[in-house]
Design an enzyme around this catalytic site. Structure first.
Site, short mmCIF file in Angstrom:
data_model
loop_
_atom_site.label_atom_id
_atom_site.label_comp_id
_atom_site.label_asym_id
_atom_site.label_seq_id
_atom_site.Cartn_x
_atom_site.Cartn_y
_atom_site.Cartn_z
CG HIS A 412 -2.30 0.55 0.89
ND1 HIS A 412 -2.52 1.61 0.03
CD2 HIS A 412 -3.54 0.19 1.33
CE1 HIS A 412 -3.81 1.87 -0.05
NE2 HIS A 412 -4.46 1.02 0.73
CG ASP A 416 -2.97 4.77 -4.45
OD1 ASP A 416 -2.34 4.70 -3.37
OD2 ASP A 416 -2.87 5.75 -5.22
#
Length: 440
Positions: A412, A416
Site C-alpha cells: 500500500h 493504491d
C-alpha cells in the site's frame, strides 16, 4: 600422522558465508576420499561437501543451523602417512557442485536387527520365543511385500535429515514404503513401528506420535526470515474478484487437442500471457521498492516469479522476460524451472531477480487467498481453484459456468486500492475474452 584442514570453499556464487544444513559425519568417524561429510546451503542452493582425503574426523565446525564464513575450517581430518597436504589444499573448489543425493550406503537391516540396534540385549538373555516371533514378522513382511527388496540403482528421494536418520538406524530406504514420492520421517516411524512387532502402518494411519522439536534451519529458516521481513515492513492489502474461466478453459482444451509435439498446456501459461499484456497500463505493479533508498523501480521487462512448493519449502524460480514468450514457450519454461526447483538444481540466477510473483495452489486453491508479497516486489497474484457453478444469464436462464476467484496482494506504500482493483478488472477482461490474448 598429519592433520588436513578442510576449509569451506568459495562455491563460485560470490558469497561470504554458508549455513550447515546437515552433518553426515561426527568426530571419531573414519571417512574415505569423496565420502559425503556435510550439506551446506548458500542462499537457496544446497551443496554437498565431500571429503578430499581419507582419514579420521577429529574436529567439525559447529552444529546444523550454524553459519560459517567462506575459508573457515569445516572439518579436520587425521591422515595416515606423509600425505601431500599442500597439493590437497590447492585443490580447486570447482569440483564441488550441488547434486541429487543418493540413498546412503547403509547396510540393509531386517526389522529384527533394528530392534537389536536400538535396545541390545545380552546374548545370554535372548528369549528364543521373541526371536522366533521376530523372524516370523520378517517372513510375513516378505510375503506381503510390505518392505520391497533393496534396489541399489534406484534413487530414493528423501531429505538429508531423513537419509542421515535412516543411516544411523541401519535402514535401507529402499525398504521403506512411502505414500508420496519422498520418504519422510513419518515413513521411518511407521517402518520402526512394524519392526517393534506392533504391525506396519503407513504414514497417515491413526497412531500416537511423540512430541518432536525441530530446529528451524536451512531453507525453512530462509523462508521464515523472508516472510517475517515482508509482513513487518510491507503494509499489505488484498483484493479478490470472481472471473468466468469457461471460454478460456474451452480454448485451453482445444489447444491441447491440437498441440502435436508441444508441451501440454495448463492454465498458467495463458494466465501469464494475460498478466503480461495487461501490465503496461499499470506499471506500478511490475515494480520493486528499495526501502533504504526510498525509491521505486518500475520495470519494463516482466521477470515473473513462480511460487513452487518443494520438499525443502517454498521456492520462487523466475521466468525471465515472460512478456516475450508465447504460451508453448511459457509451458516449457514453467516445467523446466519447477523441476529444477524441486530437485535442487536451480541456480542462484534462476531464483532471484523477479519483478512480480504468481502463486497458485492448483486444485487446492480454495475460495480466496491473501498471499504474502515476495519482497522487494510490490504485488503478488494468486489464482484460486476453478469451480463449476450455476450462473444466471441476462435472459434469466441458468447456465453452468467455470468460475475462479483471483486474489492480489499489494504494497500500500506504492499501490493504491483503486490501481489494484483496476488492474484486476483489466486482467479479468482478457481472461473472459481469451481471443484478445492473441490479438496485437
Amino acid at each position: 600422522m598429519s592433520i588436513y584442514t578442510f576449509t569451506l570453499p568459495d562455491i563460485g556464487e560470490g558469497i561470504a558465508e554458508a549455513e550447515i544444513v546437515a552433518w553426515h559425519v561426527k568426530v571419531g568417524d573414519m571417512v574415505e576420499e569423496d565420502d559425503q561429510i556435510a550439506d551446506v546451503m548458500t542462499d537457496k542452493a544446497t551443496v554437498e561437501m565431500e571429503a578430499p582425503v581419507s582419514g579420521k574426523i577429529i574436529a567439525v565446525a559447529g552444529e546444523a543451523g550454524d553459519i560459517i564464513p567462506i575459508g573457515s575450517m569445516l572439518v579436520e581430518i587425521e591422515v595416515e602417512g606423509a600425505a601431500d597436504l599442500e597439493a590437497l589444499e590447492a585443490t580447486s573448489a570447482d569440483d564441488i557442485a550441488p547434486e541429487t543425493a543418493e540413498t546412503p550406503p547403509a547396510t540393509a537391516m531386517t526389522p529384527n536387527q533394528v530392534i537389536d540396534n536400538k535396545k541390545k540385549p545380552s546374548s545370554n538373555t535372548v528369549d528364543s520365543n521373541l526371536k522366533k516371533e521376530s523372524e516370523d514378522l520378517v517372513a510375513q513382511a516378505a510375503e506381503t511385500d510390505v518392505m520391497a527388496a533393496p534396489l541399489s540403482s534406484q534413487k530414493i528421494l528423501a531429505t538429508p535429515a531423513v537419509r542421515k536418520r535412516a543411516a544411523d538406524l541401519g535402514i535401507d530406504l529402499a525398504q521403506v514404503k512411502s505414500l508420496g514420492e519422498h520418504v519422510r520421517h513419518s515413513d521411518l516411524d511407521a517402518y520402526l513401528t512394524y519392526a517393534s512387532g506392533q504391525g506396519y502402518r503407513p504414514a497417515g494411519a491413526s497412531q500416537k506420535r511423540d512430541d518432536e522439536t525441530i530446529k528451524v534451519i536451512g531453507m525453512r529458516r530462509k523462508i521464515a526470515q523472508n516472510m517475517a521481513e515482508s509482513k513487518r515492513n510491507i503494509p499489505h492489502f488484498s483484493y479478490v474478484d470472481e472471473i468466468d474461466m469457461t471460454d478460456l478453459e474451452d480454448m485451453r482444451q482445444d489447444l491441447n487437442a491440437n498441440r502435436g509435439e508441444r508441451p501440454k498446456l495448463t492454465m498458467l501459461p495463458l494466465m501469464i500471457v494475460a498478466i503480461c499484456k495487461s501490465l503496461p497500463k499499470f506499471p506500478m505493479l511490475n515494480a520493486t521498492f528499495d526501502d533504504q533508498a526510498g525509491q521505486v523501480t518500475r520495470h519494463g521487462a516482466v521477470h515473473l516469479g513462480l511460487a513452487t512448493q518443494t520438499d525443502q519449502g517454498l521456492m520462487v524460480p523466475v521466468i525471465r522476460n515472460a512478456q516475450d514468450m508465447n504460451i508453448w514457450q511459457l509451458a516449457a519454461e514453467i516445467g523446466r524451472l519447477a523441476e529444477a526447483a524441486r530437485n535442487g538444481s536451480a541456480s542462484k540466477d534462476e531464483l532471484t531477480g523477479s519483478t512480480l510473483t504468481l502463486t497458485s495452489l492448483g486444485p487446492l486453491g480454495g475460495i480466496a487467498t491473501t498471499p504474502v508479497i515476495n519482497r522487494p516486489e510490490v504485488a503478488i497474484i494468486g489464482p484460486n481453484k476453478i469451480v463449476e457453478r450455476p450462473v444466471f444469464a441476462e435472459n434469466g436462464e441458468i447456465l453452468a459456468r467455470k468460475l475462479m476467484n483471483l486474489s492480489i496482494s499489494c504494497d500500500h506504500r506504492v499501490v493504491d486500492g483503486y490501481d489494484a482493483a483496476s488492474y484486476v478488472q483489466a486482467l479479468k477482461h482478457l481472461l473472459e475474452t481469451p481471443v484478445l490474448l492473441f490479438a496485437d
